[in-house]
Design a protein around this motif. Sequence first.
Motif, PDB file in Angstrom:
ATOM      1  N   LYS A 217       0.848  -1.191   0.000  1.00 40.70           N
ATOM      2  CA  LYS A 217       0.000   0.000   0.000  1.00 40.70           C
ATOM      3  C   LYS A 217       0.882   1.240   0.000  1.00 40.70           C
ATOM      4  N   GLY A 218       0.745   2.019  -1.043  1.00 40.80           N
ATOM      5  CA  GLY A 218       1.455   3.284  -1.112  1.00 40.80           C
ATOM      6  C   GLY A 218       0.454   4.364  -1.446  1.00 40.80           C
ATOM      7  N   ASP A 219       0.648   5.033  -2.591  1.00 42.27           N
ATOM      8  CA  ASP A 219      -0.358   5.991  -3.037  1.00 42.27           C
ATOM      9  C   ASP A 219      -1.611   5.270  -3.514  1.00 42.27           C
ATOM     10  N   GLY A 220      -1.469   3.999  -3.796  1.00 48.67           N
ATOM     11  CA  GLY A 220      -2.595   3.135  -4.134  1.00 48.67           C
ATOM     12  C   GLY A 220      -2.367   1.788  -3.459  1.00 48.67           C
ATOM     13  N   VAL A 221      -3.181   0.824  -3.841  1.00 46.27           N
ATOM     14  CA  VAL A 221      -3.032  -0.516  -3.277  1.00 46.27           C
ATOM     15  C   VAL A 221      -2.770  -1.493  -4.410  1.00 46.27           C
ATOM     16  N   GLY A 222      -1.747  -2.302  -4.261  1.00 48.99           N
ATOM     17  CA  GLY A 222      -1.406  -3.271  -5.299  1.00 48.99           C
ATOM     18  C   GLY A 222      -2.087  -4.607  -5.076  1.00 48.99           C
ATOM     19  N   THR A 223      -1.617  -5.617  -5.757  1.00 51.99           N
ATOM     20  CA  THR A 223      -2.177  -6.963  -5.612  1.00 51.99           C
ATOM     21  C   THR A 223      -1.105  -7.957  -5.178  1.00 51.99           C
ATOM     22  N   LEU A 224       0.054  -7.432  -4.776  1.00 54.23           N
ATOM     23  CA  LEU A 224       1.146  -8.292  -4.350  1.00 54.23           C
ATOM     24  C   LEU A 224       1.550  -7.963  -2.916  1.00 54.23           C
ATOM     25  N   ASN A 225       2.036  -8.967  -2.229  1.00 52.19           N
ATOM     26  CA  ASN A 225       2.543  -8.790  -0.874  1.00 52.19           C
ATOM     27  C   ASN A 225       3.969  -8.242  -0.940  1.00 52.19           C
ATOM     28  N   THR A 226       4.297  -7.354  -0.034  1.00 56.04           N
ATOM     29  CA  THR A 226       5.617  -6.725  -0.025  1.00 56.04           C
ATOM     30  C   THR A 226       6.690  -7.711   0.455  1.00 56.04           C
ATOM     31  N   PRO A 227       7.661  -8.019  -0.378  1.00 48.34           N
ATOM     32  CA  PRO A 227       8.753  -8.882   0.101  1.00 48.34           C
ATOM     33  C   PRO A 227       9.638  -8.114   1.083  1.00 48.34           C
ATOM     34  N   THR A 228      10.268  -8.839   1.972  1.00 51.23           N
ATOM     35  CA  THR A 228      11.179  -8.192   2.912  1.00 51.23           C
ATOM     36  C   THR A 228      12.472  -7.766   2.206  1.00 51.23           C
ATOM     37  N   VAL A 229      13.060  -6.691   2.726  1.00 53.36           N
ATOM     38  CA  VAL A 229      14.385  -6.272   2.244  1.00 53.36           C
ATOM     39  C   VAL A 229      15.478  -7.178   2.817  1.00 53.36           C
ATOM     40  N   ARG A 230      15.185  -7.756   3.992  1.00 53.58           N
ATOM     41  CA  ARG A 230      16.213  -8.540   4.674  1.00 53.58           C
ATOM     42  C   ARG A 230      16.700  -9.691   3.786  1.00 53.58           C
ATOM     43  N   ASN A 231      17.996  -9.803   3.678  1.00 51.15           N
ATOM     44  CA  ASN A 231      18.665 -10.859   2.897  1.00 51.15           C
ATOM     45  C   ASN A 231      18.481 -10.713   1.385  1.00 51.15           C
ATOM     46  N   SER A 232      17.881  -9.608   0.952  1.00 55.49           N
ATOM     47  CA  SER A 232      17.703  -9.436  -0.493  1.00 55.49           C
ATOM     48  C   SER A 232      19.058  -9.271  -1.190  1.00 55.49           C
ATOM     49  N   ALA A 233      20.091  -8.940  -0.415  1.00 55.17           N
ATOM     50  CA  ALA A 233      21.423  -8.787  -1.009  1.00 55.17           C
ATOM     51  C   ALA A 233      21.945 -10.090  -1.601  1.00 55.17           C
ATOM     52  N   PHE A 234      21.354 -11.199  -1.190  1.00 51.55           N
ATOM     53  CA  PHE A 234      21.824 -12.490  -1.699  1.00 51.55           C
ATOM     54  C   PHE A 234      21.140 -12.872  -3.012  1.00 51.55           C
ATOM     55  N   SER A 235      20.181 -12.062  -3.439  1.00 52.38           N
ATOM     56  CA  SER A 235      19.380 -12.431  -4.615  1.00 52.38           C
ATOM     57  C   SER A 235      20.053 -12.030  -5.906  1.00 52.38           C
ATOM     58  N   ASN A 236      19.987 -12.907  -6.879  1.00 51.77           N
ATOM     59  CA  ASN A 236      20.418 -12.536  -8.229  1.00 51.77           C
ATOM     60  C   ASN A 236      19.351 -11.708  -8.931  1.00 51.77           C
ATOM     61  N   PHE A 237      18.114 -12.013  -8.601  1.00 46.31           N
ATOM     62  CA  PHE A 237      16.999 -11.266  -9.189  1.00 46.31           C
ATOM     63  C   PHE A 237      16.051 -10.832  -8.077  1.00 46.31           C
ATOM     64  N   VAL A 238      15.460  -9.657  -8.244  1.00 52.87           N
ATOM     65  CA  VAL A 238      14.605  -9.079  -7.212  1.00 52.87           C
ATOM     66  C   VAL A 238      13.186  -8.934  -7.755  1.00 52.87           C
ATOM     67  N   PHE A 239      12.208  -8.862  -6.836  1.00 55.17           N
ATOM     68  CA  PHE A 239      10.760  -8.901  -7.096  1.00 55.17           C
ATOM     69  C   PHE A 239      10.302 -10.355  -7.205  1.00 55.17           C
ATOM     70  N   TRP A 240       9.024 -10.551  -7.023  1.00 56.73           N
ATOM     71  CA  TRP A 240       8.462 -11.910  -7.064  1.00 56.73           C
ATOM     72  C   TRP A 240       8.765 -12.608  -8.386  1.00 56.73           C
ATOM     73  N   ASP A 241       8.784 -11.843  -9.457  1.00 60.90           N
ATOM     74  CA  ASP A 241       9.052 -12.466 -10.761  1.00 60.90           C
ATOM     75  C   ASP A 241      10.473 -12.184 -11.255  1.00 60.90           C
ATOM     76  N   GLY A 242      11.283 -11.558 -10.427  1.00 59.84           N
ATOM     77  CA  GLY A 242      12.684 -11.317 -10.775  1.00 59.84           C
ATOM     78  C   GLY A 242      12.871 -10.317 -11.897  1.00 59.84           C
ATOM     79  N   ARG A 243      12.067  -9.280 -11.910  1.00 61.41           N
ATOM     80  CA  ARG A 243      12.129  -8.312 -13.015  1.00 61.41           C
ATOM     81  C   ARG A 243      13.279  -7.309 -12.882  1.00 61.41           C
ATOM     82  N   ALA A 244      14.003  -7.354 -11.792  1.00 59.63           N
ATOM     83  CA  ALA A 244      15.198  -6.515 -11.630  1.00 59.63           C
ATOM     84  C   ALA A 244      16.376  -7.424 -11.277  1.00 59.63           C
TER      85      ALA A 244
END
Lengths: 402, 116
Positions: free
Chosen positions: A93-120
Amino acid sequence: MAIVSLALGLVSMMQLSVDLTDDELRAMLSLSPPESPTPRAKPTNKFADNPKAIELGEKLFFREGLAGEGTTQSCASCHNPDLGWADGIQFAKGDGVGTLNTPTVRNSAFSNFVFWDGRADSLWAQAAHPIESPIEMHGSRLGVLHTINDDVELKKLWVELFGELPKYLTSDIGALHAAPNEEFGEIWQGIKASEQLAINTAFVKTLKAIAAFERTVISKHSNFDLFVNGLRKNDIELIEKLSPQAQRGMQLFVGKANCINCHFGPLLSDGQFHNIGLEPYQDILPVVGRPDGIEKVRLDLFNGRNRFSDDTSWKANGQMLYMISNEHTVGALKTPSLRDVALTAPYMHDGRFATLEAVVQFYSLLPGFPGIGHREETLNRLLLSDDELAELVAFLKSLSSL
Amino acid sequence: MRIKTLLLIVFGALASCQSPLPLLHFPSGQAPLNEIFSFEVELVDGPAESVSVDADMPAHGHGMITAPVVIKIDETHYRVDGMMLHMPGYWEIYVEVSRNGQSERFMVPLTLEAWQ
């Protein structure tokens, strides 16, 4: 058990509440290696481990109204340290409401891809998205630079680290917001190409500082780690940090329930993408998942292969080169780390499960049919007893940082 | 694990083909779990027109999440880049060798453990 435990010097195995097979023992130890993992080097961000960038990034992360004039949120609005670096609500929930749950930032440094579908493909590329999303921070890259320029402390740190901010910020004709998107695209098109480049370059430096800070947000030792340490050191007091119930849950995790198939390694995640076969939820369209993520990351101006990356080589971006999507990746979403999972309810990409009990119940029964694609075929109904479900949950709760 | 892997390679290749098996050389002696890696294919029975490589997890109903690229080093050696065996369990690596308009497929079984 005896052969492996003696080979590993685990003379205290007799203190366990469970009788582990050799494979279960090896699997358990792999979840908590003697050396805590550290994030891999990120050559696309030369500031990734720069202490000044970390300092600046922390201030940027918590700066309300970061995205510019008229915005109110900070990164921490949705990635609240007190809520497991997530937001504790079902849908972002920000300026609007999305349809996805917010992933935690914790340990995201270990990810090769970020976001639920890895779009970054990096934390710095990820940070651009919420800033300019109309339902999240709802600002712009130019807005972020204005915020920095107008904040004495941020500006000082920024200039010390990166040099001068773009001259466009102080020009008479300068706009407050601009970005190459639907909302601010017309203003963006009115800016000279050389100034667009200066804005993008400064924006990316800002994103890299935020990423540098996020790389420091990592789980600490948990009761499970203390327990494994206790086994290694023959320390009964440490072994007792994991209750008999949680020990049985750990055995289920690495054995009968086979959670370790995707949740392996010290982060208890493979960092990959799987379709676990969740049923359609309410009237929300099923998420396409990895195929969509692959298409978007390839087109992303801020991916590791583009001009704003500090290392565009294939060596630094290997997964970008070889990744593919096919019928098996439809509906596949990222495997979250289970470190500190007890702190990040609700669960699943759409936050449909309020509790860990509901999550393990889902894996036990695998109800219904997938909303899209087909379910990972190694997932079979476990039909766990109530006691076993409670044991698994007890183990998951033992993974919280102390 | 290295010995186990090599034994599996020999067994699998002999079980599926009549021709001498290609040798697979993994840089650290074994295929890693969930990491992009390269390995070499050595054709012990002479040159071929082309070599392709794929891998599958039969029990999972899926293959790799990367598309490996085969690069010819010399007449009998090929380097395979972009391999990734992302899950623990039983994998089959397929090496397809084409000669004189005919292709022969070698299957190499491999088991990766979550703790390796």
